[in-house]
Design an enzyme around this catalytic site. Structure first.
Site, PDB file in Angstrom:
ATOM      1  N   VAL A  11      -4.172 -22.961  -3.917  1.00 16.31           N
ATOM      2  CA  VAL A  11      -4.412 -24.390  -4.157  1.00 16.31           C
ATOM      3  C   VAL A  11      -3.523 -25.248  -3.251  1.00 16.31           C
ATOM      4  O   VAL A  11      -3.984 -26.202  -2.621  1.00 16.31           O
ATOM      5  CB  VAL A  11      -4.147 -24.722  -5.643  1.00 16.31           C
ATOM      6  CG1 VAL A  11      -4.168 -26.220  -5.885  1.00 16.31           C
ATOM      7  CG2 VAL A  11      -5.160 -24.033  -6.526  1.00 16.31           C
ATOM      8  N   CYS A 276      -9.812 -18.087 -12.158  1.00 18.69           N
ATOM      9  CA  CYS A 276      -9.856 -19.340 -12.929  1.00 18.69           C
ATOM     10  C   CYS A 276     -10.532 -19.228 -14.288  1.00 18.69           C
ATOM     11  O   CYS A 276      -9.908 -19.473 -15.318  1.00 18.69           O
ATOM     12  CB  CYS A 276     -10.547 -20.419 -12.108  1.00 18.69           C
ATOM     13  SG  CYS A 276      -9.592 -20.896 -10.679  1.00 18.69           S
ATOM     14  N   LYS A 279      -8.914 -17.015 -17.132  1.00 20.04           N
ATOM     15  CA  LYS A 279      -7.590 -17.531 -17.494  1.00 20.04           C
ATOM     16  C   LYS A 279      -7.682 -18.899 -18.177  1.00 20.04           C
ATOM     17  O   LYS A 279      -7.058 -19.142 -19.208  1.00 20.04           O
ATOM     18  CB  LYS A 279      -6.766 -17.626 -16.205  1.00 20.04           C
ATOM     19  CG  LYS A 279      -5.404 -18.225 -16.344  1.00 20.04           C
ATOM     20  CD  LYS A 279      -4.696 -18.167 -14.993  1.00 20.04           C
ATOM     21  CE  LYS A 279      -3.437 -18.991 -14.994  1.00 20.04           C
ATOM     22  NZ  LYS A 279      -2.742 -18.972 -13.712  1.00 20.04           N
ATOM     23  N   LYS A 337     -16.618 -12.419  -6.203  1.00 18.81           N
ATOM     24  CA  LYS A 337     -17.824 -13.107  -5.729  1.00 18.81           C
ATOM     25  C   LYS A 337     -17.813 -13.030  -4.203  1.00 18.81           C
ATOM     26  O   LYS A 337     -16.779 -12.668  -3.612  1.00 18.81           O
ATOM     27  CB  LYS A 337     -17.866 -14.549  -6.219  1.00 18.81           C
ATOM     28  CG  LYS A 337     -16.745 -15.417  -5.696  1.00 18.81           C
ATOM     29  CD  LYS A 337     -16.923 -16.807  -6.239  1.00 18.81           C
ATOM     30  CE  LYS A 337     -16.289 -17.827  -5.350  1.00 18.81           C
ATOM     31  NZ  LYS A 337     -16.536 -19.179  -5.782  1.00 18.81           N
TER      32      LYS A 337
HETATM   33  C1  UDX Z   1     -14.207 -22.000 -10.399  1.00 22.40           C
HETATM   34  C2  UDX Z   1     -14.878 -23.390 -10.480  1.00 22.40           C
HETATM   35  O1  UDX Z   1     -16.219 -23.315 -10.026  1.00 22.40           O
HETATM   36  C3  UDX Z   1     -14.073 -24.406  -9.688  1.00 22.40           C
HETATM   37  O2  UDX Z   1     -14.658 -25.698  -9.833  1.00 22.40           O
HETATM   38  C4  UDX Z   1     -12.664 -24.383 -10.263  1.00 22.40           C
HETATM   39  O3  UDX Z   1     -11.841 -25.355  -9.783  1.00 22.40           O
HETATM   40  C5  UDX Z   1     -12.064 -23.012 -10.078  1.00 22.40           C
HETATM   41  O4  UDX Z   1     -12.858 -22.083 -10.798  1.00 22.40           O
HETATM   42  P1  UDX Z   1     -14.301 -19.973  -8.715  1.00 22.40           P
HETATM   43  O5  UDX Z   1     -13.550 -19.186  -9.741  1.00 22.40           O
HETATM   44  O6  UDX Z   1     -13.867 -19.877  -7.311  1.00 22.40           O
HETATM   45  O7  UDX Z   1     -14.297 -21.528  -9.070  1.00 22.40           O
HETATM   46  O8  UDX Z   1     -15.812 -19.477  -8.731  1.00 22.40           O
HETATM   47  P2  UDX Z   1     -17.284 -19.784  -9.236  1.00 22.40           P
HETATM   48  O9  UDX Z   1     -18.161 -19.786  -8.047  1.00 22.40           O
HETATM   49  O10 UDX Z   1     -17.398 -20.944 -10.139  1.00 22.40           O
HETATM   50  O11 UDX Z   1     -17.577 -18.428 -10.020  1.00 22.40           O
HETATM   51  C6  UDX Z   1     -16.726 -17.966 -11.071  1.00 22.40           C
HETATM   52  C7  UDX Z   1     -17.263 -16.679 -11.657  1.00 22.40           C
HETATM   53  O12 UDX Z   1     -18.495 -16.890 -12.313  1.00 22.40           O
HETATM   54  C8  UDX Z   1     -17.543 -15.576 -10.614  1.00 22.40           C
HETATM   55  O13 UDX Z   1     -17.194 -14.321 -11.163  1.00 22.40           O
HETATM   56  C9  UDX Z   1     -19.030 -15.664 -10.414  1.00 22.40           C
HETATM   57  O14 UDX Z   1     -19.588 -14.483  -9.948  1.00 22.40           O
HETATM   58  C10 UDX Z   1     -19.456 -15.981 -11.825  1.00 22.40           C
HETATM   59  N1  UDX Z   1     -20.771 -16.592 -11.865  1.00 22.40           N
HETATM   60  C11 UDX Z   1     -20.996 -17.754 -11.223  1.00 22.40           C
HETATM   61  C12 UDX Z   1     -21.778 -15.953 -12.560  1.00 22.40           C
HETATM   62  O15 UDX Z   1     -21.587 -14.886 -13.157  1.00 22.40           O
HETATM   63  N2  UDX Z   1     -23.000 -16.543 -12.592  1.00 22.40           N
HETATM   64  C13 UDX Z   1     -23.250 -17.687 -11.981  1.00 22.40           C
HETATM   65  O16 UDX Z   1     -24.392 -18.140 -12.088  1.00 22.40           O
HETATM   66  C14 UDX Z   1     -22.234 -18.320 -11.270  1.00 22.40           C
END
Ligand code: UDX
Length: 447
Positions: A11, A276, A279, A337
């Site tokens: 961050v 994120c 947690k 991801k």
């Molecule tokens: C997230 C938030 O999106 C962001 O706004 C915040 O500030 C930090 O946390 P991030 O953890 O990087 O960001 O990833 P994100 O793309 O939102 O995906 C989080 C998790 O959800 C991943 O494991 C992803 O694979 C999963 N996911 C996402 C799904 O299982 N299905 C979906 O449709 C979308």
């Protein structure tokens, strides 16, 4: 205006580089000399697409240092972006407290009005009830002589640079009007973004609510998908497609349907991971327990996420019909991801651990996360760069990360690499547009 960013983790560094890109002079502070040296050379200590280039382009406005006190003294605004380690229930505020103490000490003799802005994700109340008293106590200053703010980040890993450069909203939770106008100046390079001005505790709550809401959407989709799996001929993708065409969700503007990005969270999957969502939802649940709020929904969404892994794992075992014992499992994708090498709370890694615990031999493949995966799985798995090599001797293959590269592999090539009896579980509907195959099973589909 000079801005000090304390902590050059994920961050902190993206914030520092992003603000430098709008012409601000930034002091990047970290106690880790190795990181400081790398930043000075224009090399990002973390992997994030586009960050190296942006860092290099803005190097003249970025001063990396391990002299915390010197940076705080020189800065008008001090952004706290230090880590908040997690014990599985609560976040640990020791680094935040330490930073607040150091800020207090460093501003003791200054007559300037400085703003202390918390960017780390912290539970509601932390900025005003933890950071503020520590800063005031160590500095000997009174309320009103220092500005306090909470300015959450909404950065998606793998998209963080783009998210910082084109923010959808900037939330400024501030202790006073004066603090608000100074922070507005910090962000005056982002003229097209909506600024949400509020108090610090609301800003803290916005961050937790946003992530919990997205996580809830994912768990809701997974529960619906499990129901669909019991209904022959029903595909959860089709069900959600019907749902999102409600104009309250996807409005029709000048004759054109606008499908919101949120729709991507309304899909069956293997559950959420990363640094994120797990947690933040757990920390909010613990916070709500402390307040004696009955957090059924937060509990439920975490329960669904936990059991979804087991559910997906069993689906592979259930469909395997190899006429012999199941020996080897391949996992395609260990990054939580695509476009990141982060494996924290990664479903792919957890699935591999589940398979190892049950005594299967395990092959894992990823494009950039293998090094980090090795740190977790060690010699208990075999590692592959190439998905076709990884699946060669497997009985059951799980596709766990939606790496776009998998789509470049044709079904003919998969078929050639797979053993005749092997099956594949598409845990994220990555191949939903391909013809049905007897060896491929997709979650969320009744059959
Ligand atoms: C997230 C938030 O999106 C962001 O706004 C915040 O500030 C930090 O946390 P991030 O953890 O990087 O960001 O990833 P994100 O793309 O939102 O995906 C989080 C998790 O959800 C991943 O494991 C992803 O694979 C999963 N996911 C996402 C799904 O299982 N299905 C979906 O449709 C979308």
């Amino acid at each position: 205006m000079k801005i000090a960013v304390l902590g050059t983790g994920y961050v902190g560094l993206v914030t520092a580089v992003g603000l430098a890109n709008t012409g601000k002079h930034i002091l990047c502070v970290d106690k880790d000399l190795g990181k400081v040296e790398k930043i000075r050379q224009g090399i990002s200590p973390i992997y994030e697409p586009g960050l190296d280039e942006l860092l290099l382009a803005n190097l003249e406005r970025l001063e990396a240092t391990s002299d915390t006190a010197g940076a705080i003294k020189a800065a008008d605004v001090i952004i706290i972006a230090v880590g908040t380690p997690f014990d599985g229930k609560h976040i640990d505020l020791s680094y935040i407290r330490q930073a607040a103490g150091e800020i207090g000490e460093a501003i003791k003799d200054s007559n300037e009005f400085k703003v202390v802005a918390v960017k780390s994700t912290v539970v509601p109340g932390t900025t005003m009830d933890v950071v503020r008293p520590i800063v005031l106590e160590h500095s000997g200053k009174r309320d009103g002589e220092v500005g306090f703010a909470m300015n959450p980040e909404f950065l998606r890993e793998g998209n963080a640079v783009e998210d910082f450069l084109n923010p959808d909203r900037i939330v400024l939770g501030v202790s006073s009007e004066k603090t608000g106008s100074i922070l507005q100046e910090v962000y005056n390079g982002y003229r097209n973004s909506t600024i949400i001005m509020t108090n610090p505790t609301t800003a803290e709550m916005i961050k937790y609510t946003a992530n919990s809401f997205l996580a809830l959407t994912i768990s809701f989709s997974n529960e619906i998908a499990r129901i669909c799996e019991n209904l022959p001929g029903v595909d959860s993708e089709e069900v959600f497609n019907g749902v999102i065409h409600d104009k309250r969700f996807s409005p029709i503007v000048r004759g054109e349907r606008i499908i919101p990005q949120l729709a991507t969270y309304l899909r069956a999957g293997i559950g959420f991971g990363g640094s994120c969502f797990p947690k933040d939802v757990k920390a909010l649940r613990a916070f709500s327990e402390d307040l004696q709020v009955d957090g059924q929904l937060l509990n439920g969404l975490l329960h669904i996420n936990r059991t979804q892994l087991e559910h997906v794992f069993k689906m592979g075992l259930h469909h395997f019909n190899g006429g012999g014992p199941l020996k080897r499992i391949a996992i395609l994708g260990t990054a939580f991801k695509p476009n990141t090498d982060d494996v924290r709370e990664s479903p792919g890694v957890k699935l591999a651990q589940m398979a190892i615990e049950r005594g299967y031999s395990v092959a894992v493949q990823d494009y950039i996360a293998l090094q980090n995966t090795k740190e977790l799985l060690g010699s208990e798995a075999d590692y592959y760069d190439d998905p076709l090599e990884a699946i060669r001797e497997a009985d059951v293959v799980y596709v766990t990360t939606i790496w776009p590269q998998y789509k470049a592999v044709s079904d003919e090539d998969f078929e050639k690499a797979l053993q005749p009896h092997a099956i594949m579980v598409d845990t994220r509907s990555h191949f939903k547009n391909r013809a049905a195959k007897k060896w491929r099973f997709r979650i969320g589909v009744g059959n």
